[in-house]
Design an enzyme around this catalytic site. Structure first.
Site, PDB file in Angstrom:
ATOM      1  N   ASN A  48       3.490 -11.001 -29.017  1.00  0.00           N
ATOM      2  CA  ASN A  48       4.781  -9.724 -28.877  1.00  0.00           C
ATOM      3  C   ASN A  48       4.952  -9.414 -26.957  1.00  0.00           C
ATOM      4  OD1 ASN A  48       2.347  -8.936 -30.206  1.00  0.00           O
ATOM      5  ND2 ASN A  48       2.732  -7.265 -29.357  1.00  0.00           N
ATOM      6  N   ASP A  49       4.815  -8.476 -27.478  1.00  0.00           N
ATOM      7  CA  ASP A  49       5.191  -8.004 -25.875  1.00  0.00           C
ATOM      8  C   ASP A  49       4.898  -8.617 -24.672  1.00  0.00           C
ATOM      9  OD1 ASP A  49       5.769  -5.598 -27.599  1.00  0.00           O
ATOM     10  OD2 ASP A  49       4.713  -4.491 -26.516  1.00  0.00           O
ATOM     11  N   PRO A  50       6.044  -8.876 -23.746  1.00  0.00           N
ATOM     12  CA  PRO A  50       5.574  -9.282 -22.784  1.00  0.00           C
ATOM     13  C   PRO A  50       4.979  -8.583 -21.572  1.00  0.00           C
ATOM     14  CG  PRO A  50       8.201  -8.404 -22.603  1.00  0.00           C
ATOM     15  CD  PRO A  50       7.173  -8.773 -23.939  1.00  0.00           C
ATOM     16  N   GLN A  65       1.885 -10.482 -25.239  1.00  0.00           N
ATOM     17  CA  GLN A  65      -0.005 -10.001 -26.286  1.00  0.00           C
ATOM     18  C   GLN A  65       0.151 -11.135 -27.168  1.00  0.00           C
ATOM     19  OE1 GLN A  65      -0.969  -6.362 -26.801  1.00  0.00           O
ATOM     20  NE2 GLN A  65      -1.194  -7.231 -24.660  1.00  0.00           N
ATOM     21  N   SER A 112      -0.854  -3.738 -24.551  1.00  0.00           N
ATOM     22  CA  SER A 112      -0.048  -3.913 -23.029  1.00  0.00           C
ATOM     23  C   SER A 112      -0.394  -3.082 -21.587  1.00  0.00           C
ATOM     24  CB  SER A 112       1.997  -3.496 -23.163  1.00  0.00           C
ATOM     25  OG  SER A 112       2.077  -4.437 -25.158  1.00  0.00           O
TER      26      SER A 112
END
Length: 884
Positions: A48-50, A65, A112
């Site tokens: 998921n999130d950069p 993530q 993150s």
């Protein structure tokens, strides 16, 4: 190295395969169905999130993530990839690895954050000759720290422990360009339980992004107090000791939690003497297209506080109140019609019994259908009014996200006959499946049908099939006796797990001549709903129904009932929680909630209905989770309410974060191409999720003296352009669909540039990934003044309906420039990114069409349009070593 010089592309690394321990059967080919060909995806598993985007020594680092152990969210670690051109990526071993093996351990997980190069070695982790790369991240301790130890709030605030679920800010450093990492021995560097700034909820305190602020000579960290809708800033001389600076928020969109902030300075119109600071705040749910999204603020940052210029208050534009639901009076006394009394006799005052806190409404009262919980259904319809002297209707909406579905029926079931006597699973107590004519195998269904209850609504009669026997572990099949297809449709209800046939299915299939010719599965929802199979092509043939449960994981069960054939299809039951505008009795505008008890502004452009009589209907047809809707302060106005400045108007651009230390001071960002509404369910394997194409970011002044965001695809994309190029000059696009023919006129990974004039058409544009019953529309609506992407038919039949919130239309307000629409479209195997308005409007959406749906078409509706120019160019795959 300038980022515009020709880079040496990195081959795809194989280290990730070893790190993820892929089995031979799962080894990635990079040609899997739906695998993006010019967007980053990990070799396998969930992403998921950069995180930690930073440029250093010729490499762009992309941390993200990552779940090293599975293909859904969990075991949060930092995956790692590097690139020399922001296109071709070398996937490296996991940088920060969670360890789920020992249930008694702290099980620290790595949420993150950001990364910086500590050039002056302020942290002392490296040297001036070898400055450290420092990662700043949220440590999450699901079991607390130390795990299993008693830890009440008093102990936590004394710094003796961390309660389960605590989120704290930590750092780690690398001296070998991010290849290996050493956590700081005195982590955490900010503990929300003990820090003097005070954190109201230390379990919702996360996502640090850090940069060096030259004017104040300090490191600055932006974090979020997620549920408070605040960005909290800290300062530090050395990345280890942090002091509180200030808070920003709540402001603008607050319908969901705030996450993943970013703060940086940009020139306006490229002028280094005229700059603004941009604060990015991601939001989930409550974004413009529903679910996850990102908003931005522009203003000034002085090293302590951020002051925004673009704050929108909660007040609507000046207009005429139509209904405020304030003061005394029942709905009937206000002129509203009620079809059922379940919605109450009069407006509510705030939350109703059993409901969470309600916010965002104005005045004293509101329409609130949370009567007897989510079980209540019914409708409220306003007195008629004429659309005259106003162009917009603004209103506050909250509650469940169950949009209007024009394909749904009114709940009426057509006449028909059971496929065979036991096809409805009815019978006396103790009746078995075998006694009803079914042939069971395995243990998944138990001995016989189960009595229905509130845990699996939607069944017909008293009994139905349910394969959840104490758990999802049981598996097996149930086969019907042979029957003859004598009518046009086979109808039945199905619910529970979404696992399409054939792999690990929870499904119902139709077999004709021994072959599976129709399939259906649930929606990871216990509510059963109607499915209609068109079987006219099999008229007169003998067939069987097979109910399959071969899944022992989450939602690994199926429920089904009442198989009958009819000359008409059974339409899906209405499940909406909506407020709609009715003209001539038809729904022409509609809004729904965001699965939130906070009401937010919605706006309808009603210019197209000037002079016509209309009514507003509040409809609750849902008895499941979030099965209610709230409405307040309906107003007639000359303009739409604006509640935020959105970065992207699509459904699939979230957790956007920018690169630090870019060559030449450029600012480039990328986002996660997914949405938390369905993130764990998108139909991809052995990986799940993708990152967007990186975008150049800038600010531009507008005619009204404001400043707006502009985004453009990175210039490095030119490396991927290949031939043959398909091009068209000026021509008329008559009403209807026009498939393009010629070399290069189709594709699944292409760049498209097009310019249109509307002519007499009311809607016009392009259709992408066109196939049998499939298409993705990119177009412009003249009446609404909107750029839109419509992916209602962008799913292949075997993945259609994988999640009820996927299909839909996503739009952005956009004024035509000199009467023209200019589009720059990036189409990949499972995504579309649309840039318009010289980059001021972007729509990013995932799509999942069939492999052979690769046609492209022009279209016009309501008249003719004019195509000024069109260029379609294939884009090469970034997976140089991928196998076919």
């Amino acid at each position: 190295m300038s980022r515009y010089s020709k880079p040496m592309a990195l081959a795809l690394g194989m280290a990730a395969l070893a790190a993820a321990a892929a089995s031979p059967a799962e080894e990635p080919t990079y040609r899997e169905r739906f695998r993006p060909q010019f967007h980053y995806t990990p070799a396998q598993n969930w992403m998921n999130d950069p995180n930690g985007l930073v440029y250093y020594q010729g490499e762009y680092h992309l941390f993200y993530q990552f779940n090293p152990f599975g293909n859904t969210w969990g075991n949060m670690s930092w995956g790692h990839a590097v690139s020399r051109d922001l296109l071709h990526w070398d996937e490296l071993p996991v940088a920060l690895m969670s360890d789920p093996e020992d249930p008694d351990a702290d099980q620290e997980q790595y949420f993150s954050g950001g990364a910086v190069i500590d050039w002056n070695n302020s942290s002392g982790f490296g040297t001036l000759g070898n400055p450290p790369m420092v990662a700043i991240y949220t440590s999450w301790f699901p079991n607390g720290k130390p795990a299993g130890a008693p830890c009440d709030e008093a102990y936590a605030r004394a710094g003796l422990c961390l309660p389960p679920g605590s989120q704290v800010q930590s750092i780690a450093y690398s001296l070998d360009s991010g290849r290996s990492w050493t956590p700081y021995a005195q982590n955490p560097v900010i503990n929300g339980w003990t820090h003097p700034s005070g954190v109201p909820n230390p379990r919702e305190f996360r996502d640090p992004k850090v940069f060096w602020h030259e004017d104040s000579q300090q490191w600055v960290m932006a974090t979020v107090l997620a549920t408070d809708h605040r960005v909290r800033f800290f300062g530090s001389p050395d990345l280890k000791a942090w002091h509180f600076l200030s808070d920003f928020g709540p402001a603008n969109a607050t319908g969901g939690i705030w996450e993943v902030p970013d703060l940086f300075e940009l020139p306006v119109d490229g002028n280094p003497n005229d700059t603004r600071w941009m604060l990015v705040v991601n939001l989930n749910p409550g974004a413009i297209a529903g679910g996850s999204g990102a908003q931005y603020f522009v203003g000034d940052f002085d090293g302590v506080e951020f002051h925004a210029e673009n704050i929108y208050d909660d007040l609507p534009p000046a207009g005429v109140p139509f209904e405020t639901f304030d003061g005394p009076g029942t709905y009937a006394e206000r002129g509203w019609d009620t079809t059922e009394d379940f919605l109450g006799l009069a407006p509510a005052v705030g939350a109703l019994p059993g409901q969470q806190e309600v916010s965002g409404y104005r005045g004293d009262g509101l329409a609130n259908t949370f009567i007897f919980g989510d079980a209540a259904t019914g409708s409220l319809t306003s007195p008629p009014f004429t659309i005259d002297g106003f162009s917009h209707i603004n209103l506050l909406v909250g509650g469940g996200r169950h949009p209007h579905d024009p394909a749904a029926g009114d709940g009426t079931v057509p006449d028909g006959e059971l496929l065979f006597p036991g096809a409805d699973f009815e019978g006396p107590d103790g009746v078995t499946y075998a006694e009803l004519g079914w042939t069971p195998s395995g243990v998944f269904v138990g001995e016989g049908p189960v009595l229905g209850g509130p845990w699996d609504p939607g069944y017909v009669g008293e009994r139905h099939l349910q394969s959840y026997i104490g758990s999802d572990a049981a598996v097996g099949t149930l086969v019907s006796p042979f029957f003859q297809i004598e009518r046009d449709y086979i109808n039945f209800v199905i619910g529970s797990g979404n696992h399409p046939y054939p792999d690990q299915a929870t499904a119902v299939v139709l077999r004709v001549d021994g072959q599976v010719v129709r399939t259906a599965t649930g929606k990871n929802d216990p509510t059963m709903d109607w499915v209609a199979w068109d079987v006219r092509e099999f008229a007169g043939k003998s067939a069987t129904i097979e109910i399959i449960d071969q899944n022992s994981g989450g939602w690994g069960h199926v429920s089904a009932d009442h198989f009958f054939q009819s000359d008409a299809p059974a339409l899906p039951r209405p499940t909406e929680t909506t407020v709609s505008l009715l003209v001539d009795g038809e729904v022409v505008r509609s809004a729904t909630g965001e699965n939130s008890e906070r009401l937010q502004w919605a706006s309808w452009n009603v210019d197209a209905f000037a002079g016509q009589e209309a009514r507003i209907r509040i409809l609750d047809k849902n008895e499941g989770g979030w099965g209610h809707i709230m409405v307040d302060d309906i107003r007639f106005a000359d303009e739409a309410v604006k509640r935020a400045d959105w970065i992207d108007y699509g459904k699939d651009f979230y957790a956007v974060v920018s690169y630090e230390n870019m060559p030449g001071g450029d600012r480039v960002w990328l986002g996660w191409m997914n949405n938390w509404n369905y993130a764990n369910d998108i139909p991809t394997a052995p990986w799940r999720s993708a990152q967007s194409l990186p975008r150049d970011v800038g600010l531009r002044s507008t005619a009204d003296g404001k400043v707006e965001l502009v985004q453009t695809p990175i210039i490095e994309l030119a490396q991927l352009r290949r031939g043959p190029v398909f091009a068209l000059g000026k021509r008329r696009v008559t009403e209807g669909q026009h498939l393009l023919d010629g070399k290069g006129a189709r594709g699944k990974a292409v760049e498209i540039k097009a310019e249109f004039e509307p002519g007499s058409a009311t809607r016009f544009g392009l259709k992408l990934r066109v196939g049998d019953g499939e298409e993705t529309l990119v177009g412009y609506d003249i009446e609404l003044g909107e750029l839109f992407v419509d992916r209602s038919r962008a799913q292949a039949a075997d993945v259609d309906g994988f999640h009820p919130d996927f299909a839909g239309r996503h739009a952005s307000p956009l004024q035509l420039e000199d009467g023209k629409l200019t589009l720059h479209i990036l189409l990949d195997w499972s995504s579309v990114e649309v840039f318009a308005g010289d980059g001021s409007r972007v729509i990013t959406d995932r799509i999942f069409p069939s492999d052979d749906s690769d046609r492209i078409a022009l279209f016009a509706e309501g008249g003719d349009a004019v195509l000024k120019s069109l260029r379609i160019q294939p884009l090469a795959s970034i997976h140089e070593n991928a196998s076919d």
